[in-house]
Design a protein around this motif. Structure first.
Motif, short mmCIF file in Angstrom:
data_model
loop_
_atom_site.label_atom_id
_atom_site.label_comp_id
_atom_site.label_asym_id
_atom_site.label_seq_id
_atom_site.Cartn_x
_atom_site.Cartn_y
_atom_site.Cartn_z
N LEU A 185 0.85 -1.19 0.00
CA LEU A 185 0.00 0.00 0.00
C LEU A 185 0.88 1.24 0.00
CD1 LEU A 185 -2.95 1.00 0.15
CD2 LEU A 185 -2.69 1.08 2.65
N VAL A 186 0.74 2.07 -1.05
CA VAL A 186 1.58 3.26 -1.20
C VAL A 186 0.69 4.45 -1.57
CG1 VAL A 186 3.61 1.94 -1.89
CG2 VAL A 186 2.03 2.79 -3.64
N ASP A 187 1.32 5.61 -1.63
CA ASP A 187 0.62 6.79 -2.10
C ASP A 187 0.20 6.60 -3.55
OD1 ASP A 187 1.02 9.69 -3.54
OD2 ASP A 187 0.13 9.88 -1.53
N GLU A 188 -0.97 7.14 -3.92
CA GLU A 188 -1.51 6.92 -5.25
C GLU A 188 -0.55 7.40 -6.35
OE1 GLU A 188 -5.83 7.41 -7.46
OE2 GLU A 188 -5.20 8.97 -6.04
N ALA A 189 0.22 8.41 -6.08
CA ALA A 189 1.13 8.97 -7.08
C ALA A 189 2.22 8.00 -7.49
CB ALA A 189 1.75 10.26 -6.56
N THR A 190 2.55 7.04 -6.64
CA THR A 190 3.62 6.08 -6.94
C THR A 190 3.09 4.66 -7.16
OG1 THR A 190 4.01 5.67 -4.58
CG2 THR A 190 5.30 7.43 -5.63
N ALA A 191 1.77 4.50 -7.20
CA ALA A 191 1.17 3.18 -7.34
C ALA A 191 1.10 2.74 -8.80
CB ALA A 191 -0.23 3.18 -6.74
N SER A 192 0.97 1.44 -9.02
CA SER A 192 0.69 0.89 -10.34
C SER A 192 -0.81 0.78 -10.57
CB SER A 192 1.32 -0.49 -10.50
OG SER A 192 2.72 -0.42 -10.44
N LEU A 193 -1.56 0.60 -9.47
CA LEU A 193 -3.00 0.39 -9.56
C LEU A 193 -3.67 1.02 -8.35
CD1 LEU A 193 -5.27 -1.28 -11.14
CD2 LEU A 193 -4.93 -3.03 -9.37
N SER A 194 -4.81 1.68 -8.56
CA SER A 194 -5.59 2.19 -7.44
C SER A 194 -7.00 1.63 -7.50
CB SER A 194 -5.63 3.73 -7.44
OG SER A 194 -6.37 4.22 -8.54
N VAL A 195 -7.62 1.48 -6.35
CA VAL A 195 -8.95 0.89 -6.22
C VAL A 195 -9.90 1.95 -5.69
CG1 VAL A 195 -10.30 -0.94 -5.14
CG2 VAL A 195 -7.92 -1.36 -5.75
N ALA A 196 -11.07 2.08 -6.32
CA ALA A 196 -12.04 3.10 -5.92
C ALA A 196 -13.44 2.50 -5.86
CB ALA A 196 -12.00 4.28 -6.87
N PHE A 197 -14.27 3.08 -5.02
CA PHE A 197 -15.67 2.66 -4.88
C PHE A 197 -16.53 3.69 -5.59
CE2 PHE A 197 -19.71 2.59 -2.44
CZ PHE A 197 -20.08 1.27 -2.67
N GLU A 198 -17.24 3.27 -6.65
CA GLU A 198 -18.07 4.18 -7.43
C GLU A 198 -19.41 3.52 -7.76
OE1 GLU A 198 -16.07 5.47 -10.93
OE2 GLU A 198 -14.32 6.29 -9.86
N ASP A 199 -20.50 4.20 -7.43
CA ASP A 199 -21.85 3.72 -7.79
C ASP A 199 -22.10 2.29 -7.35
OD1 ASP A 199 -22.38 6.19 -9.03
OD2 ASP A 199 -21.44 5.50 -10.89
N GLY A 200 -21.61 1.95 -6.17
CA GLY A 200 -21.90 0.65 -5.59
C GLY A 200 -21.00 -0.48 -6.04
N VAL A 201 -19.99 -0.20 -6.87
CA VAL A 201 -19.08 -1.24 -7.33
C VAL A 201 -17.64 -0.75 -7.18
CG1 VAL A 201 -20.71 -2.27 -8.95
CG2 VAL A 201 -19.20 -0.41 -9.71
N ILE A 202 -16.70 -1.70 -7.32
CA ILE A 202 -15.29 -1.38 -7.24
C ILE A 202 -14.73 -1.21 -8.65
CG2 ILE A 202 -13.01 -2.22 -6.55
CD1 ILE A 202 -14.76 -1.42 -4.22
N VAL A 203 -14.01 -0.10 -8.87
CA VAL A 203 -13.34 0.14 -10.15
C VAL A 203 -11.83 0.16 -9.91
CG1 VAL A 203 -15.29 1.42 -11.07
CG2 VAL A 203 -13.45 2.65 -9.93
N PHE A 204 -11.09 -0.15 -10.97
CA PHE A 204 -9.63 -0.25 -10.87
C PHE A 204 -9.01 0.75 -11.84
CE2 PHE A 204 -11.47 -4.29 -9.71
CZ PHE A 204 -10.84 -4.58 -8.49
N ASN A 205 -8.30 1.72 -11.30
CA ASN A 205 -7.68 2.77 -12.09
C ASN A 205 -6.19 2.47 -12.29
OD1 ASN A 205 -10.05 4.46 -12.27
ND2 ASN A 205 -9.72 4.94 -10.10
N ILE A 206 -5.74 2.58 -13.51
CA ILE A 206 -4.35 2.30 -13.85
C ILE A 206 -3.49 3.51 -13.53
CG2 ILE A 206 -2.76 1.70 -15.70
CD1 ILE A 206 -4.67 -0.54 -14.93
N ARG A 207 -2.39 3.28 -12.84
CA ARG A 207 -1.43 4.35 -12.51
C ARG A 207 -0.05 4.08 -13.11
NH1 ARG A 207 -4.94 8.17 -11.49
NH2 ARG A 207 -6.43 7.58 -9.86
#
Length: 257
Positions: free
Chosen positions: A13-35
Motif C-alpha cells: 500500500l503506497v501513495d496513489e502517485a507512486t502506485a501501479s493500480l488504485s482501487v475506488a468505490f463508485e456507484d456501488g461497485v469497485i473500479v480499478f484505475n491504472i497508474r
C-alpha cells in the motif's frame, strides 16, 4: 499497489502517485484505475471491468495485478542481450495455394515493420493478423519465451515457448538466425486483437524473455481474474542463473478507421 522488481512479488500500500493500480468505490461497485506510466502514457487509465465490493472479489484482482506487474517490470540488471536482438512486427496476409483451393493459404508479412520507436500501433478488429520476426545478431544461440500482457484484464498469454523433449529444448534462435512467430515455420498461430464493448483504445504488452540457457517460464502464464474460474496466479520463481534479458513492446490497439 506498487510494482516490485526485486526478489519477489508483493502487494504494498503506497501513495496513489507512486502506485501501479488504485482501487475506488463508485456507484456501488469497485473500479480499478491504472497508474502505471507504461499504460497511461498511451491514454489507458481504467480497467473496463467492475467487481462487487467484497473482500474475495477485490483481493483476487489485486493478487492477479501483483503477479502481472511483477513479471511486466522484472528484467536483468546487466541488459547485455537486448541490443543484440532485433524484433519486428508485421501485418500478415493470406496467400492462397494456387493448386488446391481446399488447402488453407500461408500467412506472409505485408508492409513495413509496425514497431516504431519501440511501440506497435495496431488495428484491433479481431480479423487482422499479426506476427513477429526475432533476429539473433549474436554469435551465441538464444532461448526465448514471449508473452502478451493484457492490461484490460491482467491476463498473461504465452505467444511462444520453446518445445521441450525429455525436459530439454533446442535453442529458439540459433546464432545469426531468425525466429518467426505467427507465420512461417515457427508453429505458432498469428495474433489478432479486439476491443471490448465501450472501448476505443486498449493497451497490452509483448514481453520477450531472452536467455543463453533453457529456462522454464511457464509459471508466468495467468488467466484473467475477471473470468469465471480464472482467478489464479502462478508462483513467481527466481531469475535465471544464465545470462538473461528482456524486451518490452507496448501494443496500442485502436479501432479500424
Amino acid at each position: 499497489m506498487k510494482n516490485r522488481t526485486v526478489s519477489q512479488q508483493r502487494i504494498v500500500l503506497v501513495d496513489e502517485a507512486t502506485a501501479s493500480l488504485s482501487v475506488a468505490f463508485e456507484d456501488g461497485v469497485i473500479v480499478f484505475n491504472i497508474r502505471d506510466p507504461l499504460a497511461i502514457t498511451h491514454g489507458f487509465t481504467q480497467i473496463p471491468f467492475r467487481v462487487k465490493p467484497t473482500e474475495d472479489d477485490v483481493y483476487s484482482v489485486v493478487r492477479a495485478a501483483a503477479h502481472y506487474y511483477w513479471h511486466l517490470h522484472r528484467t536483468s540488471k546487466e541488459r547485455t542481450l537486448k541490443d543484440e536482438v532485433t524484433v519486428e512486427a508485421f501485418k500478415l496476409v493470406e496467400i492462397s495455394d494456387e493448386y488446391d483451393d481446399d488447402i488453407e493459404g500461408n500467412l506472409l508479412p505485408d508492409g513495413p515493420n509496425r514497431i516504431v520507436d519501440g511501440v506497435a500501433d495496431l488495428v484491433a478488429d479481431d480479423e487482422t493478423a499479426y506476427g513477429l520476426k526475432i533476429t539473433n545478431n549474436m554469435d551465441t544461440d538464444l532461448y526465448l519465451s514471449a508473452f502478451f500482457f493484457d492490461n484490460s484484464d491482467f491476463s498473461i498469454t504465452p505467444y511462444y515457448q520453446p518445445a521441450t523433449s525429455a525436459g530439454r529444448a533446442d535453442p529458439s534462435v540459433p546464432a545469426k538466425q531468425a525466429l518467426t512467430i505467427g507465420y512461417g515455420d515457427g508453429g505458432v498461430p498469428a495474433f489478432k486483437y479486439y476491443l471490448r464493448e465501450g472501448q476505443d483504445l486498449d493497451i497490452g504488452f509483448i514481453k520477450i524473455f531472452l536467455s543463453t540457457e533453457q529456462v522454464d517460464l511457464s509459471h508466468i502464464r495467468q488467466l484473467s481474474p475477471f473470468n469465471p474460474g480464472g482467478r489464479n496466479a502462478g508462483i513467481g520463481k527466481g531469475k535465471p542463473k544464465a545470462t538473461w534479458d528482456t524486451i518490452l513492446i507496448p501494443i496500442v490497439q485502436r479501432k479500424a478507421k
